[in-house]
Design an enzyme around this catalytic site. Structure first.
Site, PDB file in Angstrom:
ATOM      1  N   LYS A 192       4.673   0.391   4.165  1.00  0.00           N
ATOM      2  CA  LYS A 192       3.680   1.312   3.595  1.00  0.00           C
ATOM      3  C   LYS A 192       4.269   2.722   3.519  1.00  0.00           C
ATOM      4  O   LYS A 192       4.883   3.196   4.488  1.00  0.00           O
ATOM      5  CB  LYS A 192       2.435   1.287   4.480  1.00  0.00           C
TER       6      LYS A 192
ATOM      7  N   SER B  25      -6.107   1.032   3.601  1.00  0.00           N
ATOM      8  CA  SER B  25      -5.184   1.727   2.723  1.00  0.00           C
ATOM      9  C   SER B  25      -3.797   1.086   2.661  1.00  0.00           C
ATOM     10  O   SER B  25      -2.925   1.583   1.931  1.00  0.00           O
ATOM     11  CB  SER B  25      -5.024   3.179   3.189  1.00  0.00           C
TER      12      SER B  25
ATOM     13  N   SER C  44      -7.438  -0.266   8.011  1.00  0.00           N
ATOM     14  CA  SER C  44      -6.535  -0.265   6.859  1.00  0.00           C
ATOM     15  C   SER C  44      -5.435  -1.319   6.879  1.00  0.00           C
ATOM     16  O   SER C  44      -4.735  -1.488   5.882  1.00  0.00           O
ATOM     17  CB  SER C  44      -5.905   1.121   6.685  1.00  0.00           C
TER      18      SER C  44
END
Lengths: 469, 81
Positions: free
Chosen positions: A82, A158, A182
């Site tokens: 990420k 996210s 997330s």
């Protein structure tokens, strides 16, 4: 990427194939590059690809295996990161125009270093929501991640690109971060497995913070076995993150096959679960609980003390914590933030000092109360749905499907307990749903073993979305 | 629980504008208005925390004078603070 019989390739099966000489890491990486070439434009998985570096790392992994050097279960395994975690290969953006390009110039933090030392091949940086908060934002020059089960649906956030990258077969595993869900939300929405470790188990340094005392770095992959393999490499104290806890090293795969027999599991029965969930989700949950029972677990309903407070408290406190980090940039560069992001973070300015103190005091009280509940009832785990609904559409979603009340994850960021999301079935629109398993602090191995036990009895985690290579 | 909005329409807009300005933020008017719409809900959510008896000794964060780790000691237990 699938193997014979159409089964999705996993960290576990790829590792076995590598060691048996049926595939090389270079072949894995090359195949996944082709998958990314084919799928990324549609799914918005990548912010940066490190193709050359990944191939070089794969060649090295193959050469080492040929020489008899085996770095463990991640040796030669392609993973995504990420893009709020710094890596040596290039800048971190946090999917924002605002983040200073000098942030993260120190390169790899401890988790990335450990993955590389474990032989993992870093494929690139995956998409997120801006600064790991907010909503899909079509106004900024970044890819909007889409769900491989239905591209008009959100991936959840996210850790969006890692979620849809694993689900669509562009990577075998990856890193996400989880401040209010997330890792677990995109795991649930994309039909994969994601684990939020116990707070303090995995260093979160060299990661753009959101809510410093709620942030966790966690693995995402096809299965609980794969997440356990990742966590075993990622875990351990590091002086760069003083919130990490110095504990003896643990092999999270050692007891992965213990099964479900004898586990005592509390099914979260607070009104908030049913009120925030579709009836169809509750029916899928009931079937999942039946499967746990059939596997030998003893289940009983439990009301989690102060559940509503620790759920909403995570959102409130992370807004305050994120405002503390972003204040200067918000003052200077308000318009450069996406509107959803700046309006979310700015709410931290509306929470006063006494409010935050009281939220954190209640958090401490609740953490102890939940632990006492589990000890008094001799519960190994708590379970419930990860979300109340399948992935919402980008527009036109019913308010119930997008409200905070439909997210059953943030309570466990408040307590810091380990929480795993595994696929448990589908909603009426054939969108995946997640089962969340929560354990006591540092019982991550048991949580993952229970998830593995469930996945040994079910095939939800092996289902492939329409957009898959 | 009553909110500013219940008591005095428009008060939330003034309150929110003042809080934002106090924090150094001067957003466009439509965004101040949006935050003002959200403010009663935020206050309502926060107020429920004051209804919980957290006792006299529980602190928001664990502070220890005998550590050098930059944040006053590791959080109590696993939950953090």
């Amino acid at each position: 990427m699938t193997v014979d019989g159409g089964e999705p390739l996993t960290v576990q099966s790829a590792g076995a194939a590598l060691r048996a000489g049926r595939v090389t890491s270079v072949e894995l990486v090359t195949t996944l590059h082709a998958a990314a070439d084919s799928l990324d434009e549609t799914l918005g998985t990548w912010l940066a690809r490190f193709d050359e570096q990944a191939l070089a790392a794969a060649e090295e992994a193959d050469a080492e295996l040929a020489r008899g050097i085996d770095r463990g279960p991640l040796h030669g395994i392609p993973v995504g990161v990420k893009d709020i975690l710094a890596t040596d290969e290039g800048p971190t953006t946090a999917q924002s125009l605002v983040l200073d390009s000098a942030w993260g110039v120190g390169g790899d933090g401890p988790v990335i270093r450990r993955l590389r030392a474990g032989g993992a091949v870093i494929m690139g940086k995956t998409t997120t929501m801006e600064f790991a908060i907010g909503r899909p934002d079509f106004s900024k020059p970044f890819p909007v991640p889409r769900n491989p089960w239905n591209t008009e649906r959100w991936t959840g956030g996210s850790s969006s690109g890692t979620g849809n990258g694993v689900a669509s077969g562009q990577i075998l595993a990856g890193l996400g971060t989880d401040t209010a869900g997330s890792v677990r939300l995109p795991a649930a929405y994309n039909g994969i497995t994601g684990h939020k470790p116990t707070f303090g188990l995995v260093p979160k340094s060299a990661c753009v913070p959101l809510g410093m005392s709620y942030d966790h770095v966690g693995p995402m992959a096809r299965s609980a076995w794969d997440c356990a393999a990742m966590l075993g490499v990622m875990a351990g104290a590091d002086p760069s993150d003083r919130t990490t806890v110095d504990r003896p090293p643990e092999d999270h795969l050692a007891a992965i096959d213990r099964g479900l027999d004898g586990l005592r599991i509390g099914v979260i029965a607070n009104d908030a679960i049913a009120e925030g969930s579709a009836e169809s989700t509750m029916a899928v949950l009931a079937a999942a609980v039946d499967e746990l029972t059939a596997g030998g677990a003893a289940v009983e309903p439990v009301d989690v003390p102060l559940y509503d407070e620790i759920s909403i408290g995570a959102f409130l406190a992370l807004q305050a914590e994120s405002f503390a980090w972003h204040r200067s940039s918000l003052i200077d560069r308000w318009e450069d933030y996406g509107r959803p992001t700046r309006l979310t973070i700015a709410q931290g300015a509306l929470i006063n000092a006494g409010d935050l103190v009281q939220i954190e005091r209640v958090r401490q009280v609740a953490r102890v109360a939940v632990l006492e509940l589990m000890e008094q009832r001799r519960l190994d785990l708590l379970v419930g749905p990860t979300t109340g609904h399948g992935a919402p559409p980008f527009s036109g979603a019913a308010p119930s499907a997008t409200s905070i009340a439909s997210l059953h994850t943030p309570a466990w960021n408040s307590t810091g307990f380990p929480a795993l999301s595994i696929p448990m079935g589908f909603d009426p629109d054939h969108l995946p749903l997640g089962l969340q398993l929560i354990g006591r602090p540092f019982a991550d191995g048991l949580v993952l073993a229970a998830g593995h036990g469930y996945q040994q009895r079910t095939s939800w985690h092996r289902q492939l979305p329409p957009h898959h290579r | 629980m009553p909110t500013n909005e219940d008591e005095h329409p428009g008060a939330d807009l003034e309150t929110v504008r003042a809080l934002l300005e106090g924090a150094g933020l001067v957003p466009p008017e439509d965004e101040v208005e949006r935050l003002a719409e959200l403010y009663p809900g935020i206050r309502k959510s926060i107020d429920r925390f004051y209804a919980v008896d957290a006792g006299d000794e529980v602190m928001a964060a664990v502070f220890r004078a005998d550590t050098t780790d930059g944040h006053g000691g590791r959080p109590g237990g696993a939950g953090g603070s």
